[in-house]
Design an enzyme around this catalytic site. Structure first.
Site, PDB file in Angstrom:
ATOM      1  N   ASP A 145     130.190  27.260  42.168  1.00  0.00           N
ATOM      2  CA  ASP A 145     131.378  28.282  42.946  1.00  0.00           C
ATOM      3  C   ASP A 145     130.440  29.170  43.912  1.00  0.00           C
ATOM      4  OD1 ASP A 145     133.930  29.831  44.099  1.00  0.00           O
ATOM      5  OD2 ASP A 145     133.952  30.694  41.426  1.00  0.00           O
ATOM      6  N   TYR A 146     129.695  29.368  44.130  1.00  0.00           N
ATOM      7  CA  TYR A 146     128.611  29.660  45.070  1.00  0.00           C
ATOM      8  C   TYR A 146     129.928  30.566  46.424  1.00  0.00           C
ATOM      9  CZ  TYR A 146     124.294  29.720  43.228  1.00  0.00           C
ATOM     10  OH  TYR A 146     123.249  29.512  42.559  1.00  0.00           O
ATOM     11  N   GLU A 147     130.371  31.948  46.404  1.00  0.00           N
ATOM     12  CA  GLU A 147     131.487  32.164  47.225  1.00  0.00           C
ATOM     13  C   GLU A 147     130.612  33.124  48.373  1.00  0.00           C
ATOM     14  OE1 GLU A 147     134.845  33.848  45.179  1.00  0.00           O
ATOM     15  OE2 GLU A 147     134.804  31.472  44.150  1.00  0.00           O
ATOM     16  N   ARG A 148     129.663  33.565  48.049  1.00  0.00           N
ATOM     17  CA  ARG A 148     129.112  34.378  50.164  1.00  0.00           C
ATOM     18  C   ARG A 148     128.075  33.281  50.341  1.00  0.00           C
ATOM     19  NH1 ARG A 148     129.671  39.763  50.591  1.00  0.00           N
ATOM     20  NH2 ARG A 148     127.501  40.208  50.152  1.00  0.00           N
TER      21      ARG A 148
END
Ligand SMILES: *[C@@H]1O[C@H](CO)[C@@H](O)[C@H](O)[C@H]1NC(C)=O
Ligand SMILES: *[C@@H]1O[C@H](CO)[C@@H](O)[C@H](O)[C@H]1NC(C)=O
Ligand SMILES: *[C@@H]1O[C@H](CO)[C@@H](O)[C@H](O)[C@H]1NC(C)=O
Ligand SMILES: *[C@@H]1O[C@H](CO)[C@@H](O)[C@H](O)[C@H]1NC(C)=O
Length: 296
Positions: A145-148
């Protein structure tokens, strides 16, 4: 046939029917991201659902948010101890536990993927730190869940994460791997998915970020995302007290998706932390929806 044979046969039959019952119906439940003292026991779990708790989050950072070159530490609610995971899994043989990697922020610090200076060292550090977490916490898998992502992101995300999952699966440390893209992060996740599809089991696509509020638009978004990530692996999702579609409109959307010819194999909910306040209405009803359709 001897008594022993009968017992064996009985166990094999039970095991098999359990497998068949669970086949294709999965529930993904994020838990522990907000720091409130949430407990696994509070969450309703149907025995015929392959139920995944996604512990939020394991982060490649020290407590001040400085990256640690692939060394992950657990930052989920401290109530979710190794003993609590073990107890829940022994009460419910259909429960699995996953650690979600990264998330949006650690305290006030926004988190981001970065291109590691030495990719193989990053993979090796990530592998050994996650191995420790998997063994300590009795985990079955990881969620990504890397979001950037940095503007100059090369293919380091696909390579590092893909190789990490491959290695964890190859060493039989995990059996499940999922990814959690959303509308502005699809590109790096598509690259990861295209190169490592074989080791990725489900896509916890965050539909609530697509800002679709009606069941009809939700169906459209679902169809769009299955073209990018494959229709067997994309799970519809719901954010409790959150963005996107809200309330029973979500179940109308699930029905539309089924009427359109898709099998709804499961669903993802974010998150148990928020659901405690409404008696886990969406977890209960989602599992009933999945079971209602389990003969299809
Ligand atoms: C990505 O960038 C990092 C740091 O600049 C570099 O070490 C790495 O080799 C690059 N990876 C690829 C696949 O180009
Ligand atoms: C792990 O990788 C080795 C070497 O490629 C392969 O022979 C073996 O079958 C793999 N094991 C699993 C469990 O994937
Ligand atoms: C689905 O994709 C089509 C074609 O790219 C686009 O026009 C439409 O806005 C998308 N709908 C949703 C809800 O994402
Ligand atoms: C399950 O099916 C029953 C009978 O068709 C229906 O009354 C009920 O509303 C359904 N529940 C859900 C959550 O879809």
């Amino acid at each position: 046939m001897s008594r022993l044979h009968l017992v064996l046969l009985f166990n094999i039959t039970l095991g098999l029917s359990f497998q068949l019952l669970c086949d294709g119906k999965v529930m993904m439940e994020y838990i522990g991201a907000t720091g409130i003292p949430v407990q696994f026991d509070d969450v309703p779990i149907e025995t015929a659902i392959d139920f995944h708790f996604i512990l939020s989050f394991a982060i490649d950072a020290d407590s001040s948010g400085n990256t640690q070159n692939g060394i992950f530490s657990p930052y989920w609610a401290t109530t979710l101890t190794p003993d609590a995971v073990a107890a829940t899994k022994s009460r419910h043989p259909n429960v699995k536990a996953l650690a979600s990697l990264s998330g949006w922020s650690l305290a006030d610090k926004t988190l981001s993927w970065y291109n590691p200076p030495d990719e193989n060292l990053w993979i090796s550090n990530a592998f050994s730190s996650l191995k420790t977490l998997v063994l300590n916490y009795h985990l079955d898998g990881i969620d990504v869940d890397y979001e950037r992502f940095p503007k100059n992101s090369n293919d380091s995300f696909a390579y590092c994460i893909g190789e990490l999952i491959t290695l964890l699966k190859n060493q039989s440390l995990i059996s499940v791997a999922t990814i959690a893209p959303f509308h502005t992060t699809v590109d790096p996740y598509i690259e990861l998915y295209e190169r490592y599809e074989d080791v990725i089991d489900y896509v916890n696509y965050q539909f609530y970020t697509d800002k679709v509020k009606s069941p009809e638009r939700y169906l459209e978004a679902f169809k769009n995302r299955t073209l990018q990530f494959g229709k067997e692996k994309v799970l519809p999702s719901y954010e409790v007290n959150g963005r996107g579609i809200q309330g029973d409109g979500f179940f109308e959307a699930l029905r539309l998706i089924e009427d359109d010819g898709f099998d709804v194999n499961g669903a993802m909910i974010f998150s148990a932390d928020a659901s405690a306040s409404d008696g886990f209405y969406f977890e209960t009803k989602t599992q009933h929806f999945l079971l209602n359709n389990s003969t299809s």
